[in-house]
Structures are given as C-alpha cells and as structure tokens.
Design a protein around this motif. Structure first.
Motif, PDB file in Angstrom:
ATOM      1  N   PRO A 272      12.922   1.181   6.109  1.00 32.82           N
ATOM      2  CA  PRO A 272      13.122  -0.222   6.492  1.00 32.82           C
ATOM      3  C   PRO A 272      13.992  -0.952   5.482  1.00 32.82           C
ATOM      4  O   PRO A 272      14.017  -0.622   4.293  1.00 32.82           O
ATOM      5  N   ALA A 273      14.691  -1.960   5.965  1.00 27.10           N
ATOM      6  CA  ALA A 273      15.627  -2.694   5.109  1.00 27.10           C
ATOM      7  C   ALA A 273      14.916  -3.430   3.978  1.00 27.10           C
ATOM      8  O   ALA A 273      15.480  -3.620   2.899  1.00 27.10           O
ATOM      9  N   HIS A 274      13.692  -3.856   4.234  1.00 25.72           N
ATOM     10  CA  HIS A 274      12.950  -4.613   3.230  1.00 25.72           C
ATOM     11  C   HIS A 274      11.534  -4.065   3.124  1.00 25.72           C
ATOM     12  O   HIS A 274      10.959  -3.587   4.109  1.00 25.72           O
ATOM     13  N   ARG A 275      11.002  -4.167   1.910  1.00 28.85           N
ATOM     14  CA  ARG A 275       9.637  -3.685   1.684  1.00 28.85           C
ATOM     15  C   ARG A 275       8.863  -4.701   0.862  1.00 28.85           C
ATOM     16  O   ARG A 275       9.429  -5.436   0.047  1.00 28.85           O
ATOM     17  N   ALA A 276       7.570  -4.713   1.094  1.00 25.69           N
ATOM     18  CA  ALA A 276       6.662  -5.522   0.270  1.00 25.69           C
ATOM     19  C   ALA A 276       5.617  -4.585  -0.303  1.00 25.69           C
ATOM     20  O   ALA A 276       5.208  -3.613   0.341  1.00 25.69           O
ATOM     21  N   LEU A 277       5.196  -4.881  -1.520  1.00 21.97           N
ATOM     22  CA  LEU A 277       4.196  -4.054  -2.192  1.00 21.97           C
ATOM     23  C   LEU A 277       2.899  -4.844  -2.322  1.00 21.97           C
ATOM     24  O   LEU A 277       2.825  -5.825  -3.052  1.00 21.97           O
ATOM     25  N   LEU A 278       1.899  -4.411  -1.585  1.00 16.92           N
ATOM     26  CA  LEU A 278       0.572  -5.008  -1.647  1.00 16.92           C
ATOM     27  C   LEU A 278      -0.243  -4.238  -2.675  1.00 16.92           C
ATOM     28  O   LEU A 278      -0.416  -3.024  -2.549  1.00 16.92           O
ATOM     29  N   VAL A 279      -0.720  -4.937  -3.696  1.00 22.85           N
ATOM     30  CA  VAL A 279      -1.537  -4.310  -4.732  1.00 22.85           C
ATOM     31  C   VAL A 279      -2.969  -4.790  -4.552  1.00 22.85           C
ATOM     32  O   VAL A 279      -3.250  -5.992  -4.630  1.00 22.85           O
ATOM     33  N   LEU A 280      -3.874  -3.848  -4.302  1.00 28.53           N
ATOM     34  CA  LEU A 280      -5.278  -4.146  -4.073  1.00 28.53           C
ATOM     35  C   LEU A 280      -6.094  -3.693  -5.276  1.00 28.53           C
ATOM     36  O   LEU A 280      -5.950  -2.548  -5.733  1.00 28.53           O
ATOM     37  N   GLY A 281      -6.958  -4.566  -5.771  1.00 28.31           N
ATOM     38  CA  GLY A 281      -7.751  -4.258  -6.949  1.00 28.31           C
ATOM     39  C   GLY A 281      -9.164  -3.822  -6.597  1.00 28.31           C
ATOM     40  O   GLY A 281      -9.809  -4.399  -5.706  1.00 28.31           O
ATOM     41  N   PHE A 282      -9.667  -2.803  -7.324  1.00 25.10           N
ATOM     42  CA  PHE A 282     -11.001  -2.271  -7.085  1.00 25.10           C
ATOM     43  C   PHE A 282     -11.701  -1.992  -8.408  1.00 25.10           C
ATOM     44  O   PHE A 282     -11.048  -1.770  -9.439  1.00 25.10           O
ATOM     45  N   ASP A 283     -13.026  -1.942  -8.348  1.00 26.10           N
ATOM     46  CA  ASP A 283     -13.822  -1.609  -9.522  1.00 26.10           C
ATOM     47  C   ASP A 283     -14.162  -0.124  -9.476  1.00 26.10           C
ATOM     48  O   ASP A 283     -15.262   0.280  -9.092  1.00 26.10           O
ATOM     49  N   GLY A 284     -13.189   0.695  -9.829  1.00 25.81           N
ATOM     50  CA  GLY A 284     -13.401   2.131  -9.854  1.00 25.81           C
ATOM     51  C   GLY A 284     -12.595   2.864  -8.808  1.00 25.81           C
ATOM     52  O   GLY A 284     -12.258   2.321  -7.749  1.00 25.81           O
ATOM     53  N   ASP A 285     -12.292   4.153  -9.106  1.00 26.38           N
ATOM     54  CA  ASP A 285     -11.458   4.929  -8.192  1.00 26.38           C
ATOM     55  C   ASP A 285     -12.214   5.341  -6.931  1.00 26.38           C
ATOM     56  O   ASP A 285     -11.608   5.496  -5.865  1.00 26.38           O
ATOM     57  N   VAL A 286     -13.529   5.507  -7.017  1.00 25.22           N
ATOM     58  CA  VAL A 286     -14.287   5.847  -5.814  1.00 25.22           C
ATOM     59  C   VAL A 286     -14.252   4.685  -4.819  1.00 25.22           C
ATOM     60  O   VAL A 286     -14.072   4.878  -3.611  1.00 25.22           O
ATOM     61  N   ALA A 287     -14.380   3.464  -5.341  1.00 28.89           N
ATOM     62  CA  ALA A 287     -14.319   2.288  -4.466  1.00 28.89           C
ATOM     63  C   ALA A 287     -12.954   2.192  -3.800  1.00 28.89           C
ATOM     64  O   ALA A 287     -12.852   1.871  -2.599  1.00 28.89           O
ATOM     65  N   SER A 288     -11.903   2.469  -4.543  1.00 28.71           N
ATOM     66  CA  SER A 288     -10.571   2.416  -3.931  1.00 28.71           C
ATOM     67  C   SER A 288     -10.408   3.513  -2.890  1.00 28.71           C
ATOM     68  O   SER A 288      -9.796   3.297  -1.829  1.00 28.71           O
ATOM     69  N   ALA A 289     -10.975   4.685  -3.142  1.00 27.62           N
ATOM     70  CA  ALA A 289     -10.871   5.778  -2.180  1.00 27.62           C
ATOM     71  C   ALA A 289     -11.589   5.442  -0.879  1.00 27.62           C
ATOM     72  O   ALA A 289     -11.131   5.829   0.211  1.00 27.62           O
ATOM     73  N   ARG A 290     -12.710   4.722  -0.955  1.00 23.79           N
ATOM     74  CA  ARG A 290     -13.451   4.370   0.259  1.00 23.79           C
ATOM     75  C   ARG A 290     -12.670   3.404   1.146  1.00 23.79           C
ATOM     76  O   ARG A 290     -12.905   3.327   2.358  1.00 23.79           O
ATOM     77  N   ALA A 291     -11.722   2.682   0.568  1.00 20.09           N
ATOM     78  CA  ALA A 291     -10.943   1.723   1.348  1.00 20.09           C
ATOM     79  C   ALA A 291      -9.783   2.372   2.102  1.00 20.09           C
ATOM     80  O   ALA A 291      -9.187   1.752   2.983  1.00 20.09           O
TER      81      ALA A 291
END
Length: 964
Positions: A272-291
């Motif tokens: 795509p011509a343009h991109r946006a980067l969404l950065v999501l914060g989590f308390d731990g890598d397991v929590a991020s993996a569940r998302a």
C-alpha cells in the motif's frame, strides 16, 4: 573438535583443479578459511577452500571438481544463517561477490529474475521506483542474499500479508550435483509424465518425485503445510496436485542440500502507498500473545512482538531514544501495521483495529499510532536489531541462538509461551523474546553455558525437551531460519518416522551421492557437535585494556560478534566504512572479529598476537567506532585493533608512521618552536615529499600546517573575564586545536564567555593520548594521560566542567581513559566532567540563546561523536541558531585521524569520503556552509572538495563578532 586437519578430501588436488577449470576466485589461505568457518550460529567448520563463482560455468566446474574428488559442497550467501546452514568442511561456494545480478524486472508481469547472490536490500532499492517489492523482509534484508532466503525459506515481518519466500517464487533454474540443469515451477500432470519419461538424470528425478507423492498423499496432506510457519524439513506438500506439483516451491527451504540455484524468478507485490504503525502495550509477552488471534481477524499487514528488556543495557540516543520514548509505558509491545491509499486511510484502519480489539487509541496510553515515516523506520530498526540486542541478557551475559526460531499456530502461542517459560525455569535459563507473533513464531536467545562440556550437554537436553513442547502444540522446530545443524537432529520430535523417511527419500532423489551440504536436514550432524564456543574454551589472554563490559575478558569481548552481519550493509549507514568500499568480508567488523576469534582459538590462525592475517584485516579498519554503536552487540573493533597493535609490536620496531603520527603531540610541541620553518620544509616539493616517505605518509596527502602561534600562546594575550555568573569551565586544548587550528579554541572561548562562563586552559600541557591509542602505543598513552591528570588535579577537585572541542579527543576522555587506567579514580572523575561544547551550552546553560540566523549547512558529524558522544546537543544548538542541516547519511569522512595519511590507505580513504561527505558538499555548492567539528573531517573536506569547513564554535563566534 572441528579443525583444518579434519576437512574432507584431497584439498590440494581439488584446489588445483578449481584454479585450472574456473574463472572463480579460489581461496584457501588461512584468513579466508577462518572467515568462512562460522556464520551467525553456534557452530564452526573449517572449509577446504572457498569459491567465489563469476557465473554458471564456474558453478558447473566446481560441482564437477567436487564430484571427482568426493569433496562436499556447501552454498553460502551473506553468512547470516543462525542454524549453521551454510558451513561445511569441503568447498564453500559464496555467490555474493560476483554472482549477484538482477537480470530482469518486468513491472507489467510483476516479476523479477535474479541471480542467487543479489542482496535483498539492493533488490528492494531497484524495485522501489516501480512501487513493487519482493515481499519477504527478514531482519537481515539489508545484507542477506536472495539465494540464502530461498535456502531457508525466509519470511520476515510481513509474511502475515504476503507469505514466506516459497509463496513468492515463480520459478527456479537449478543445477544438480551431477551437472544437470533444470527449470522448476508449477507442473501439470502431463508435464510431469513427459519429464518422467526421459531416460536421463532429470527423468529419474521426476519419476521418483511422482512416486513419492502418489504413494504418500495422505501423510503429505495431514502432516505438512498445516500452518504458514511450518518451515522445518522439506516442503513436500508442495509436490501435491493440490499445490500444482510446484517443484520450485518444494525446493525452497532445502538449505542447499538438493540443488544449486542458478537464478530465480520472483513474484512481486505492490505494498500500500501509505502505512500506519499501531503500537499496542501489554504487561508481558504471554498477554501480548493472547491478543494475536483477535488482531488477525482485522487482516493487518504484520503483527510483531518486541519487549522493553530488549533495550536493557543498550544506550539509545537521538532518533532511537525519541522513538522508544513514544512507545506505550509497558513491558511488551505488539507492532501492528495497517495500510491504505492515503495516510488518513491507513491511520483510520489502525484506529479501527485498536477499537475492534478493545484497546482504543488514547484511552489509557496502551495504544498509539505512528504515522511519521521517519519514526516508523526507527521503530522498525529497533525490531530488526532484535537478534543482536537479544544476544545480551539484562545482566550482560552472552545469549546464544539454537532454539530461537520455533513456531506454533498463533492460536496456541500464549499457551506455548507459558510452557516454554516453565521449561526455561527448570533449566535455569533466561532470554529476551521477540518475534513474528502474527504467525506464531518466537525468537529468543538463551544464556546457556556453551563454553564447557557439561554446559553443552545440558543445553542438548534442553533442546530436546523444548522440541517436545513445540510438537505438543502442533508446531514447527524452525519458523523461518531453517534447520541447519542447530535443529535437524530435532526433526524426529516433531514428525512421524514416515515423514522423516520421506525427507531422506526426497534428498536421495535430488542428490544421490550426498554431495550437497551433507549432515543437514537428513542424516543430521548432532546439535551439540562443533560448538565454536566450546572449541574456543575458557583460556584468558593478558591484555592492556580492562574490558569492563566483558568482565575483563578479551575472549568475551571478541566473542560478542555472533555473525549477524549488520556491518555488511553497503551504504546509507555508518558501519562499516572499509567494507562499504571493498565489499570484502575480511574488511567488515564481523570478518575482523572472526579472525580475532580464530587467533584465540589457535587452529587456523596459529601465530597468536604475531598473526599477519589479523594484522592485514585490521589494516583497513579506520577505528571509526561506528561498530560500537551500530553493531547490535556493540563490538568495539577500534579498541580491539589498538590492543592487537600493542601486542603485535610489543618489544619490536613499529612501522615508521606509528612514530610519526602516533607521536604527533610530541612532534607538534617541537614544531611549535619554529612553525614557519617546519611548514616551509613540509610544504616544499622536494623536502615535503622526502619527509612523507620517511614518515610512511602517502605523498598525495598535504601535511597539516602548524599555526604560527599555538592556542596557548594566543591565550596569554587574552584579557580574562573578571566575573563569570555561571562559574569556570576548562577548555581542553587538544593537539589539533592547540597546534593546528587554534582559531577553534578562541572561538569556543568567545561563545562560552558570551554564555556567562569564565574559561580557563589547564596550567600545563595536556593530551588524551588519542594518537598513541590509535596506533597501539598503550604504555605511551597511559603515561600521557597520567601526566594530564596531574595537571588537571585542581580542576578535578573543584569539579569544573572540562569542555572538549575535538570530538575524538572528547570521546577518548569520556570513555577510553577509564578502560586504560581502570584503577585511577582521577580518570573516572575526568570522564564524568567531560562535556562537548554543545552539551555545555544546551544542557547546562539555561536562559542563554545562540545568535540565530537562518542558514543551511552540510554537517559532518565526527564518527567518534556519532558512536560515543551522540550529537543530540549539537542538533539542538544548531536548531536554536537557525542552522538547518542538509540530510546526509551517517558515516566516516574517511581520513579518520592517522588512517588516511598512511601509505596504502589513500584510495580507501577517499572512497569512503565519496560515500557521503564529498557528494553532499558538492551538491550544496561552492558557497555552502560546511560544519565539521573534527579536524580530520575539515581536512578531508579541504583535500577532497577544496572547501573550508568550520567548527560549530567558529560559526557561532563569527555571528557574535568574535575572532575565530
């Protein structure tokens, strides 16, 4: 132990044959064998010889020689493989040097035809004007080759959207070990039948592949190709009629064990011509993996994981520090990219995704959207450096690859992570994780003990237990880096005996004599054999430097380099300038570290500190220190070079140039007694040339002219500021400023006094010992620094800031002297008091503003300032002064102190200058303002572009109407 004595075959005969029958470079010298004995893995195999082919005929002749002499062949690209995929004891063929052409780009068909040695980053640059891209983008894309990507079935960050390498290959042209050439791709039933009917090697291969497939349809459909990152083993499912009997895709990921790739036709995508980067914060890598599963429902371009621990112990400055500060204040993040036809559309998609998973942007600071392209690029660079940043634990211990690449279906990732963390606890291991969470791929390096036999045995047990956990969740031992020696032995833990038997059958059809990369994927080498860290052992070497960041160990310092190869990027970055102009592995930071490692190992490089191979590799090191900041593991080659030169010449005569330039401060003090006479002699046509030859200086260089009056002598005539509201600062009169360019010192004093300081010079001669350090004259450097500390005693006691003007000297005072004199408290005190000119004015002078005037400028940041000091304060000071910097890639000017003056260095020195500095000056025009705080940089600008560059202090002083 892998040693040169263990290599296979009659090496002398095969090398002689290769030299007769090919136009390739055939290398069997100790330095070349050392350079190719390792990659980015834990393993070491010393080859018989290295071949750099120039074309297909060289490949064919090399295969013929290997067949006739029963010597195995291993293919290699950039040597960035983490699993030991490209190491072998026979012939190693490196396609990078010459076999790297981009043969065709068809924008209408969205295809490209390339040779295997082309670097992925160079291909991306060539495609950029068309808006097309070759989709796989591993973190090593700036230096890895397409051939290597095909060998490992590389994926990268955006495989969520566009798939791995196999899904972006249209066709392959290959050569079998017997010399047969084949064009591979999707194959109809009729084409398969026709090929199988042939009475030759190709016919036998096609008959065998057809039988393998038709006899095993059920197992191929149920055990292979179950989820995108199932990369381990061979891609036999690609042979299925359902997948168009795609022999090209089946060969992708075979790690050079079946055939040699001659060319590849690549399918291209249009991002795509343009991109946006969404950065999501989590308390731990397991929590991020569940998302992750919920995120994938919104079809993002990528879902990457990164944690704050990745940066622990790493000094971030400039844009990197700013980007890190912009991330959510949590321990772990997911980087989720969205695209659109416009920037607004891309951002809207990111915000909609965040709302859709219950983490709306701006609600609690856990979701931020980055739309600035420069900021996105910096964040992605941090993620791309993960393999290097993770190579040191939070406590500073070394962490190693080996089980860094497992993948499971994303819906099982959180549970897999939980069990895997439990296993780490059982074994007492730790590591920083990151990875491609959108496809369930986890990267982690572990602080295993790989230097002792019991430690390696325990690591072996861990690997098998870890493989069992992967299998429990239906995962793949490898998710993108290939199996290599690191994981091939583990494949039976994840696959049934029937599949393992089919892997062996597949390999046998392509390479019946087992000539190509033996011991990989089938009939594997043991995962705990040939471990280079174990072979190196734990012997310590007596050294002059203290190496505090490596627990006083030169062995550990050299072992920082894991072979990631970021120093092999060819342009646009600061590291490594000598490699950028030679494209020779031995002139990269990695290459030099490899040779130092082999010197310590003592097998191939067996002369210790007297090694001519190591000396030759270090000769073109500019000691620019870019590796200390840009290398993800902070290899400090300038220090290692200084150490080596000291040990190499210890008790022996040195090159003449070491006495001439390495002792410049002493010669300068003598010259100051009659500078006009010295200048006349050094500038004379005959006398100057004679002086250069005697001193070992290139005759094409103009020798710097000594000032008629040193800074110290001019200082005596100044009227000191009687009252200073902000107190006293000490101006460090380095040799370059004092004897060669005293106007810089006078200008700096004028600006500092305008800012309200009383400026003093030390009461006697001082020197940081830089020229002695750079030539390895370390006893002289110690003596010099100790004398300077004596002179500075009253200022150290008073806590007066010491202002450096020459960046290399300032960097030496801040970082080098404490490692040179670790026991001297005065060195630590001085290190803490040293500030740059800009740091003093920006960070410690509230309320003062520089004279402002809008002006464009070409600014050359000294490489030691870039690496050691940072230029944040300089940029801030220039902004406040209205100076707009011309954007220029970071990099050394090429003169680098004594380097560019020495015989044998002129061509490289000027070629480095042509990378960035000189083109930027020419583009700016004859009247452009050029700012360069380093004396070497100003000299190179003068010699290369006939421009008078100025120190920032001079620019500001001129605006104040002061001398300078």
């Amino acid at each position: 132990m892998a040693s040169r004595m263990d290599t296979v075959g009659a090496s002398a005969d095969v090398v002689a044959r290769l030299r007769r029958s090919t136009a390739a470079d055939v290398l069997d010298d100790p330095a070349s064998l050392a350079l190719y004995s390792a990659d980015a893995s834990n393993y070491r195999h010393v080859p018989t010889a290295v071949v750099l082919p120039r074309g297909e005929d060289d490949v064919a002749a090399t295969l013929a020689a290997c067949r006739d002499h029963a010597v195995p062949l291993t293919m290699r690209g950039a040597g960035t493989s983490i699993a030991g995929n490209c190491l072998g004891a026979g012939i190693v063929m490196d396609t990078f040097r010459y076999f790297d052409a981009i043969e065709d780009i068809d924008t209408a068909a969205a295809t490209a035809v390339v040779r295997p040695g082309v670097v992925g980053g160079r291909l991306r640059e060539a495609l950029a004007p068309s808006g097309l891209a070759f989709a796989p983008d591993p973190s090593t894309i700036s230096r890895c080759t397409v051939g290597g990507m095909i060998g490992n079935n590389s994926c990268g960050s955006h495989s969520v959207a566009w798939g791995k390498t196999s899904e972006n290959i249209r066709a392959l042209e290959v050569m079998l070990a017997d010399g047969t050439r084949l064009d591979l791709g999707p194959t109809t039933a009729e084409q398969m039948a026709a090929a199988a009917a042939r009475d030759d090697a190709a016919g036998r291969l096609y008959r065998g592949l057809d039988a393998l497939t038709t006899e095993n349809l059920a197992v191929l459909r149920t055990e292979l190709g179950r989820f995108p990152r199932q990369v381990s083993g061979y891609g036999l499912h690609e042979l299925l009629p359902d997948n168009h009997r795609n022999l090209a895709r089946a060969l992708v990921g075979s790690e050079g064990t079946c055939a040699v790739v001659l060319s590849a036709t690549l399918d291209l995508v249009r991002p795509p011509a343009h991109r946006a980067l969404l950065v999501l914060g989590f308390d731990g890598d397991v929590a991020s993996a569940r998302a992750v599963p919920a995120i994938l429902e919104h079809s993002p371009l990528t879902v990457e994981s990164m944690g704050r621990k990745l940066f622990a112990g790493v000094r971030l400055h400039g844009a990197r520090a700013t980007a890190a500060d912009a991330l959510p204040d949590t321990s772990d993040w997911l980087l989720v990219e969205t695209g659109g036809a416009t920037a607004q559309e891309a951002r809207a998609a990111a915000e909609a995704l965040a709302r859709g998973i219950g983490m709306p942007v701006g609600s609690d600071g856990r979701a931020v959207v980055l739309t600035d392209l420069a900021q996105q690029k910096v964040v992605w660079s941090l993620r791309a450096d993960g393999s290097g940043l993770a190579a040191r634990t939070v406590d500073g211990d070394a962490a190693y690859p080996g089980f860094e690449d497992a993948a499971v279906p994303p819906e099982h990732l959180a549970d897999y992570l939980t069990d895997f963390r439990g296993l780490l606890g059982e074994y007492g291991l730790s590591g920083v994780s990151y990875g491609h969470y959108g496809e369930g791929c986890l990267h982690i390096r572990l602080d295993a003990d790989l230097s002792t036999a019991p430690g390696v045995d325990r690591y072996r047990a861990f690997l098998f237990d870890a493989a069992d956990i992967v299998a429990r969740y239906g995962g793949s031992i490898s998710g993108e880096h290939g199996d290599g020696q690191a994981r091939s032995e583990l494949l039976p833990r994840a696959y049934s005996p029937q599949v393992i038997s089919l892997f062996e059958r597949f390999k046998g059809l392509w390479d019946p004599d087992g000539l190509l990369n033996p011991g990989i994927l089938v009939h594997p080498k043991k995962v705990d054999d040939d471990v280079r860290w174990l072979e190196l052992g734990v012997r310590e070497w007596d050294t002059a430097y203290s190496y505090p960041d490596d627990r006083g160990s030169f062995r550990q310092a050299v072992s920082r380099c894991l072979g990631i190869g970021k120093c092999r990027v060819e342009h646009g970055v600061a590291m490594c300038p000598s490699y950028q102009v030679t494209r020779d592995e031995k002139h990269s930071t990695r290459g030099r570290a490899r040779l130092l490692f082999e010197m310590l190992q003592g097998d191939v490089i067996d002369e210790g500190w007297r090694s001519q191979e190591v000396l030759g590799a270090l000769d073109l090191c500019l000691s620019c220190k870019a590796c200390k900041s840009d290398c993800p593991v902070n290899v400090d080659m300038a220090t290692y070079k200084s150490e080596f030169l000291y040990q190499h010449y210890r008790g022996r005569l040195r090159p003449r140039v070491h006495y001439a330039l390495g002792r410049l401060p002493q010669w300068a003090r003598l010259a100051s007694r009659a500078p006009r006479v010295v200048n006349a002699l050094s500038g004379g046509r005959l006398t100057g040339a004679a002086a250069k030859r005697v001193a070992g200086i290139d005759v094409r260089r103009d020798l710097p002219r000594f000032a008629p009056r040193t800074l110290r002598r001019q200082w005596r005539d100044r009227a000191p500021v009687p009252v200073a509201a902000r107190g006293t600062v000490v101006l460090w009169p380095d040799t370059f400023t004092n004897h060669l360019d005293p106007g810089v010192g006078m200008a700096a004093a004028a600006v500092l006094e305008d800012a309200g300081y009383r400026v003093e010079l030390p009461g006697g001669p001082v020197c940081c010992g830089l020229t002695a350090l750079s030539t390895g004259q370390l006893p002289l450097a110690r003596k010099t620094v100790r004398k300077s500390l004596d002179v500075l005693a009253p200022y150290l006691a008073a806590g007066n800031p010491v202002i450096g003007l020459e960046p290399s000297c300032t960097a030496a005072l801040r970082s080098e002297i404490t490692r040179l004199l670790p026991e001297d408290d005065r060195a630590r005190a001085l290190s803490g008091l040293v500030r740059t000119f800009a740091e003093q004015l920006v960070d410690h002078t509230p309320g003062w503003e520089p004279p402002a005037e809008p002006q464009d400028a070409v600014v050359q940041t000294h490489c030691h300032q870039y690496a050691e000091l940072g230029d944040d304060a300089d940029r801030a000071l220039m902004r406040r002064a209205g100076i707009q910097q011309t954007e220029m890639s970071p990099g050394c000017c090429g003169l680098a102190g004594n380097f560019g003056f020495e015989n044998g260095h002129y061509e490289v020195s000027m070629a480095v200058a042509e990378q960035n500095l000189l083109p930027a000056i020419r583009a700016a025009g004859a009247d452009a303002l050029v700012i360069a705080d380093g004396f070497s940089c100003r000299t190179q600008a003068r010699d290369g572009a006939d421009v008078r560059a100025r120190h920032l202090a001079q620019v500001l002083a001129e605006r104040l109407g002061a001398a300078g």
